[in-house]
Design a protein around this motif. Structure first.
Motif, short mmCIF file in Angstrom:
data_model
loop_
_atom_site.label_atom_id
_atom_site.label_comp_id
_atom_site.label_asym_id
_atom_site.label_seq_id
_atom_site.Cartn_x
_atom_site.Cartn_y
_atom_site.Cartn_z
N THR A 1 6.19 -5.90 -0.33
CA THR A 1 5.91 -4.85 0.65
C THR A 1 5.96 -5.48 2.04
O THR A 1 5.96 -6.71 2.16
N ARG A 2 5.99 -4.63 3.10
CA ARG A 2 6.05 -5.22 4.44
C ARG A 2 4.75 -5.96 4.76
O ARG A 2 4.76 -7.06 5.27
N PHE B 1 10.88 -4.98 -4.97
CA PHE B 1 10.67 -4.61 -3.57
C PHE B 1 10.46 -3.09 -3.53
O PHE B 1 11.38 -2.33 -3.81
N THR C 1 13.18 -0.06 -2.34
CA THR C 1 12.66 0.46 -1.07
C THR C 1 13.40 1.75 -0.75
O THR C 1 14.38 2.11 -1.43
N SER D 1 14.36 -5.01 4.29
CA SER D 1 13.50 -5.70 3.32
C SER D 1 14.11 -7.03 2.90
O SER D 1 13.40 -8.01 2.70
N THR E 1 4.17 -10.21 0.34
CA THR E 1 5.23 -9.85 1.28
C THR E 1 6.58 -9.94 0.56
O THR E 1 6.69 -10.60 -0.49
N PHE E 2 7.59 -9.34 1.17
CA PHE E 2 8.94 -9.43 0.57
C PHE E 2 9.33 -10.90 0.40
O PHE E 2 9.90 -11.28 -0.63
N GLY F 1 15.20 1.25 4.65
CA GLY F 1 14.51 -0.04 4.74
C GLY F 1 15.13 -1.11 3.87
O GLY F 1 14.61 -2.24 3.82
N LEU G 1 15.43 -3.98 -6.22
CA LEU G 1 15.28 -3.39 -4.89
C LEU G 1 15.00 -1.90 -5.03
O LEU G 1 15.87 -1.14 -5.48
#
Ligand SMILES: NC(=O)c1ccc[n+]([C@@H]2O[C@H](COP(=O)([O-])OP(=O)(O)OC[C@H]3O[C@@H](n4cnc5c(N)ncnc54)[C@H](OP(=O)(O)O)[C@@H]3O)[C@@H](O)[C@H]2O)c1
Length: 229
Positions: A30-31, A6, A79, A87, A64-65, A83, A77
C-alpha cells in the motif's frame, strides 16, 4: 511462496485470503500502511475499511509497495488503473528486479461516472505501459476479465468450464503464471488461453466495456466467457 499483492481493495483482500489459506506468505503493499489502517470509511463499492478486514486476517502482512516487493518472489498487481505505474515506481526497480508480475488491473476512468471508460485503448494498454516503464519485470496480464469472486472460485461458474487469458512477452513467465492460476486459484489447464505478447492485453482490457454492461444488465458478477469452436 512469498507473494506480494499490491492493492488493499477487494481484489487484493480476496486473493490474500485464498493464498494464506494455502500457507503462502502474503504481504499486501500500500502507499502508506499507517494511513491505510487509519481509514474508517467504506470504499466507493461499499467494501468496509481495510482495518476491519485486517483484524480478521492478521496472518497477512501490510507494508509499503517497496517493502512488499523486496520480500516477495512474485507480485500480484491489484491497484486501481491510475495508480498502477505509480505503485511500481514506489516499489522501485531494485526491488522488482526480473520478478513475475501478474497484472490484474484495468485502466478504468470513473471521471465521467458509471459505467467507467478506459483511459488507454486501441493502440496501447495498461499492461504495455507497465512493461515499457519496467522492461526487466516479467509482466503477465491475467484475470482482469473476471470478477474477483470468479478469480478465486472458477468452479462457481459452469463448473469451471470457461476461460482466462495470459498476455506477456516472456514465455517462461506465462508458463509459471498458468501454474499459479491452477495451484493458487483452481483454474484448469484447459481453461487458460495464452493470447501472445503483452500487446494482446489491449483485447482483454477493452473487453471490460462488454463485461461491465453484462454486469449492469444482470446485477450478477458471477459469469465468464467460454471460447467455443
Ligand atoms: N473488482 C473486481 O472484481 C475486479 C475484476 C477484475 C479486475 N479488477 C481490477 O483490479 C484492480 C483492483 O481493484 P479493487 O477494486 O480491488 O481496488 P481499487 O479500488 O481499484 O484500487 C485500490 C488500490 O489502488 C491503490 N491506489 C489508488 N491510487 C493510487 C496511486 N495514485 N498510486 C498507487 N496506488 C494507488 C490504493 O492504494 P492504497 O492502499 O494506498 O490506498 C489501493 O491499494 C483494479 O485495477 C480493477 O480494475 C477488479
Amino acid at each position: 511462496m512469498d507473494i506480494a499483492i499490491f492493492g488493499t481493495g477487494i481484489v487484493g483482500r480476496t486473493l490474500a485470503e485464498k493464498l494464506v489459506a494455502q500457507h503462502h506468505n502474503v504481504t499486501i503493499g500500500t502507499r502508506s500502511p499507517e494511513e491505510t489502517l487509519a481509514r474508517l470509511d467504506a470504499d466507493s463499492m461499499g467494501n468496509g475499511p481495510f482495518c476491519d478486514w485486517h483484524v480478521q486476517h492478521t496472518n497477512v502482512s501490510l507494508a509499503t509497495f517497496a517493502e512488499a516487493a523486496a520480500v516477495s518472489e512474485a507480485i500480484v498487481l491489484a491497484t486501481n488503473g491510475g495508480g498502477a505505474v505509480a505503485s511500481l515506481e514506489a516499489a522501485g526497480a531494485e526491488n522488482l528486479g526480473t520478478k513475475i508480475l501478474l497484472d490484474l488491473t484495468n485502466p478504468l476512468d470513473f471521471s465521467q461516472g458509471m459505467p467507467p471508460t478506459l483511459s488507454v485503448v486501441n493502440t496501447d494498454s495498461l499492461g504495455e505501459m507497465l512493461q515499457r516503464a519496467f522492461p526487466l519485470v516479467r509482466v503477465v496480464k491475467t484475470l482482469n476479465t473476471v470478477s474477483t469472486q470468479v478469480m478465486v472460485h472458477p468452479e462457481a461458474v459452469a463448473g469451471g468450464r470457461h476461460n482466462v487469458f495470459l498476455s506477456g512477452n516472456d514465455s517462461d513467465a506465462k508458463k509459471s503464471v498458468g501454474q499459479y492460476l491452477q495451484s493458487w486459484f483452481g483454474w484448469t489447464s484447459e481453461s487458460i488461453i495464452d493470447l501472445g505478447d503483452i500487446t494482446t492485453a489491449r483485447g482483454t482490457e477493452m473487453y471490460f466495456a462488454f463485461w461491465v454492461r453484462t454486469f449492469l444488465a444482470s446485477g450478477n458478477p458471477l459469469f465468464n466467457i467460454s471460447i467455443v469452436r
